[in-house]
Write an enzyme that holds these catalytic residues in place. Structure first.
Site, mmCIF file in Angstrom:
data_model
loop_
_atom_site.group_PDB
_atom_site.id
_atom_site.type_symbol
_atom_site.label_atom_id
_atom_site.label_comp_id
_atom_site.label_asym_id
_atom_site.label_seq_id
_atom_site.Cartn_x
_atom_site.Cartn_y
_atom_site.Cartn_z
ATOM 1 N N LYS A 1 0.823 -1.212 0.000
ATOM 2 C CA LYS A 1 0.000 0.000 0.000
ATOM 3 C C LYS A 1 0.862 1.270 0.000
ATOM 4 O O LYS A 1 0.451 2.305 -0.503
ATOM 5 C CB LYS A 1 -0.952 0.007 1.201
ATOM 6 C CG LYS A 1 -1.953 -1.156 1.208
ATOM 7 C CD LYS A 1 -3.066 -0.967 0.209
ATOM 8 C CE LYS A 1 -4.079 -2.120 0.260
ATOM 9 N NZ LYS A 1 -5.099 -2.025 -0.789
ATOM 10 N N GLU B 1 -9.890 5.521 3.038
ATOM 11 C CA GLU B 1 -10.690 4.428 3.563
ATOM 12 C C GLU B 1 -9.728 3.288 3.837
ATOM 13 O O GLU B 1 -8.673 3.199 3.206
ATOM 14 C CB GLU B 1 -11.741 3.995 2.528
ATOM 15 C CG GLU B 1 -11.263 3.000 1.456
ATOM 16 C CD GLU B 1 -10.175 3.536 0.526
ATOM 17 O OE1 GLU B 1 -10.007 4.766 0.457
ATOM 18 O OE2 GLU B 1 -9.476 2.718 -0.116
ATOM 19 N N SER C 1 1.772 -9.738 -0.626
ATOM 20 C CA SER C 1 1.400 -8.317 -0.575
ATOM 21 C C SER C 1 1.590 -7.683 0.800
ATOM 22 O O SER C 1 1.734 -6.474 0.902
ATOM 23 C CB SER C 1 -0.041 -8.139 -1.041
ATOM 24 O OG SER C 1 -0.930 -8.891 -0.232
#
Ligand code: PLP
Lengths: 260, 395
Positions: free
Chosen positions: B89, B111, B378
């Protein structure tokens, strides 16, 4: 001439603004919501926005969110919206107010056909912009329904022009940058937006977001062709049922005739 | 196929802009700034410096020999879990933070589901001196409590969202509402390849580095491309990041693993590409989970980061073009893969990522031995220790 064109011809001749009232279908249940819409008309609302409940109401504040959430949990379906339009349009012109996905799911063609059959006059689509509206515009115009897009204080002149050329019926000007809900004062950006919009269209321009009482309605009626009220009606219905809705409509209706 | 989207953000019928008019000016501004930035040497150099010297890129490509032996394939892990803040991210957020600064905005909102995107955004906000508000479904604040504390320690305000399903979908609605009201000072740093144009393209452009690095690393390591590139898909950003550079490599199969929850057949899942249908949610047309009336359906996944009824429009396009395939992976299979990876490699991955490991296990079983697979790892699993400990009855 659609019923909406006729309405604005009448109100303009009378030198007053039109009063537009919103309620969502199915809150607190389908028959009560329809009765409240009719009470709204009895109290002086000229045009009803019949709300399509939707799971993800992106520009609605807490009052409407809670109401549509309840409506959906009580089992309200899109089919009920057409029932409501049919009953309401026997008393006053009605448009649906609906987020795009339920219309897309039914397909613009079928949605337009059913809306027309129910006696509806058009649709306000708060999350659809003219650039994405091709199939909807075709279907709406084929059935002589008014497609109504929104403008906002942030809209550039180029965008006001696009909306001015695409809309039928009237233009919905959002008074403020924000979600639906009652506010103590109606943003002063609304008047400026209406003035800018008028350079791009001869259609009537209505102002919504934040209006909740007769005094505010009178103020907005001073520069707009229609005063649009939503959350205040939802709150009235929640607190005092159809009687409270009628009383609020009477207060607002006196406001749009008074002008500030 | 890689030249898409068109100027208005469409991949075929997917993408576009389905938002209130009030946001169009801000989306136009963002699209222009992004376009300018991509051709601005100074911007690219600043981003590269942040990626290298702050986030720790390039991340390693680790050969997972024991895990590979267990599933019958040669497996390489793209180690996004080793990037700063513990997931991919950060790649997106650093890019968007630089754009925020260029646009002269001083506040960022986000969010978050698993909390990883919220943590990354809070991190970048601290680094750049922005005010930061993160919306998170109330249910997710409970199952990812560790990340809530991390965001608060970093100085962000975390607002629990109590409407609707109280998960990522509703947090996204709230973030959009905040953005409409505060758009002049605030940038909405969306966390995945979803939302109105230019977000799906912009987030992809910042995540693309995953696949660019992985492709170079695998070529250097074994002298050929992998047979498959596999990633989990929530909104689809780590998957899009891994896939994009491989799209033109026809011999590389691209496989996205969605949350199969209790099983696709139970209806309790979050697998729109596997079993949903096209529709509009959160500003774009893509596949989504919806009923006959176009109402968004409730989702279920053990993984907060995959518990989302929609998916990025570029994935919808890759699916329809048969360039990528998508499959649902159940909670049970994901948790078994999480344990297998931990025990064979000493890597405790995020539950989101575990869906990719389970998908790889299934793909290897279907495609015979000796295949080469690159898997996007991830994120790391620290945030999931509580959930995993309960799952394996350790608490
Ligand atoms: C570690 C990790 N992987 C994957 C995801 C899913 O997001 P996306 O599909 O955008 O990569 C998340 C989201 O929270 C995450 O934290």
């Amino acid at each position: 001439m659609t019923r909406i064109d006729e309405l604005f011809t009448t109100t303009r001749a009378a030198g007053r603004a039109a009063l537009v009232g919103y309620l969502p279908v199915g809150f607190p249940d389908v028959p009560t919501s329809i009765a409240a819409m009719i009470a709204m008309i009895d109290g002086g609302v000229d045009l009803v926005e019949v709300g399509v409940p939707y799971t993800d109401p992106g520009i609605d504040g807490p009052v409407i969110q809670v109401a549509v959430d309840l409506a959906l949990r009580a089992g309200t379906r899109v089919a009920h919206v057409f029932e409501a339009v049919e009953q309401v349009s026997a008393h006053a012109p009605a448009v649906v107010m609906g987020y795009w996905n339920p219309i897309e799911k039914l397909t613009p063609k079928v949605f337009a056909q059913r809306l027309k059959d129910a006696g509806g006059s058009g649709a306000i689509t708060p999350d659809l912009i003219p650039e994405e509206a091709g199939p909807w515009l075709d279907a709406a115009l084929q059935h002589d329904l008014d497609p109504i897009f929104l403008v906002a204080p942030s809209s550039t002149d180029a965008r006001l022009d696009v909306v001015g050329r695409t809309n039928r019926g009237f233009v919905y000007a959002a008074s403020t940058m924000g979600v639906t809900g009652t506010r103590d004062t109606v943003s002063n950006r609304a008047e400026e937006l209406v003035a800018r919009m008028r350079q791009h269209t001869t259609l009537p321009v209505g102002v919504g977001l934040g209006v909740s009482n007769g005094a505010q309605a009178a103020e907005v009626a001073g520069y707009a062709d229609a005063v649009i009220v939503g959350s205040a009606f939802v709150r009235a219905l929640q607190d005092g049922g159809a009687d409270a809705v009628r009383r609020l409509a009477e207060d607002l209706s006196e406001g749009v005739r008074r002008k500030a | 196929m890689t030249a898409l989207p068109d100027a208005a953000g469409h991949w075929g019928p997917y993408g576009g802009r389905f938002v209130p008019e009030a946001l169009i000016a801000a989306l136009d501004q963002l699209a222009e700034e992004h376009e300018r930035a991509l051709h601005d040497e100074a911007f690219l150099a600043e981003l590269d410096d942040l990626q290298r010297n702050y986030a720790g890129r390039p991340t390693p490509l680790t050969e997972a020999k024991r895990f590979g032996a267990a599933i019958g394939a040669r497996v390489f892990l793209k180690r996004e879990d080793l990037a700063h803040t513990g997931s991919h991210k950060i790649n997106n957020v650093l890019g968007q933070a630089l754009l925020t600064k260029r646009m002269g905005k001083t506040r960022v909102i986000a969010e978050t589901g698993a909390g990883q995107h919220g943590v990354a955004t809070a991190t970048a906000a601290a680094l750049f001196g922005f005010e930061c508000t993160v919306y998170m479904g109330e249910e997710d604040t409970r199952r990812q409590a560790l990340n809530v504390a991390r965001m608060q320690l970093l100085g962000a305000e975390v607002i629990p969202v109590t409407t609707g399903t109280q998960t990522l979908k509703d947090a996204t609605n709230e973030a959009f509402r905040d953005w409409v009201a505060n758009v002049e000072t605030t940038h909405y740093a969306i966390g995945s390849v979803v939302g109105p144009h230019p977000f799906p393209m912009l987030v992809r452009d910042f995540q693309r580095i995953i696949g660019v690095e992985a492709r170079g690393q695998i070529l250097e390591r074994i002298g050929r491309l992998p047979d498959a590139a596999i990633a989990c898909v929530g909104g689809g950003s780590n998957a899009m990041g891994l896939f994009h550079r491989f799209i033109t490599d026809a011999e590389v199969q691209l496989i996205g693993c969605e949350a199969g929850g209790d099983g696709i057949e139970t209806g309790r899942h979050a697998a729109p590409l596997t079993i949903g249908s096209p529709g509009v949610l959160h500003g774009a047309r893509s596949y989504l989970m919806q009923d006959d009336d176009g109402q968004t359906l409730d989702t279920h996944s053990i993984s907060a980061g995959l518990d989302y009824p929609g998916v990025g429009p570029e994935h919808a396009w890759l699916r329809d073009e048969h360039r990528a395939v998508y499959r649902g992976v159940t909670d049970t299979d994901a948790m078994a893969a999480l344990e297998l990876l931990a025990r064979t490699e000493g890597i405790l991955c995020a539950i989101e990522s575990a869906h990719a490991f389970a998908g790889a296990q299934q793909w290897a079983a279907e495609n015979g031995p000796d295949k080469v697979i690159v898997i996007s790892c991830s994120g790391r699993g620290d945030k999931d220790v509580d959930t995993a400990a309960r799952w394996f009855s350790l608490l």
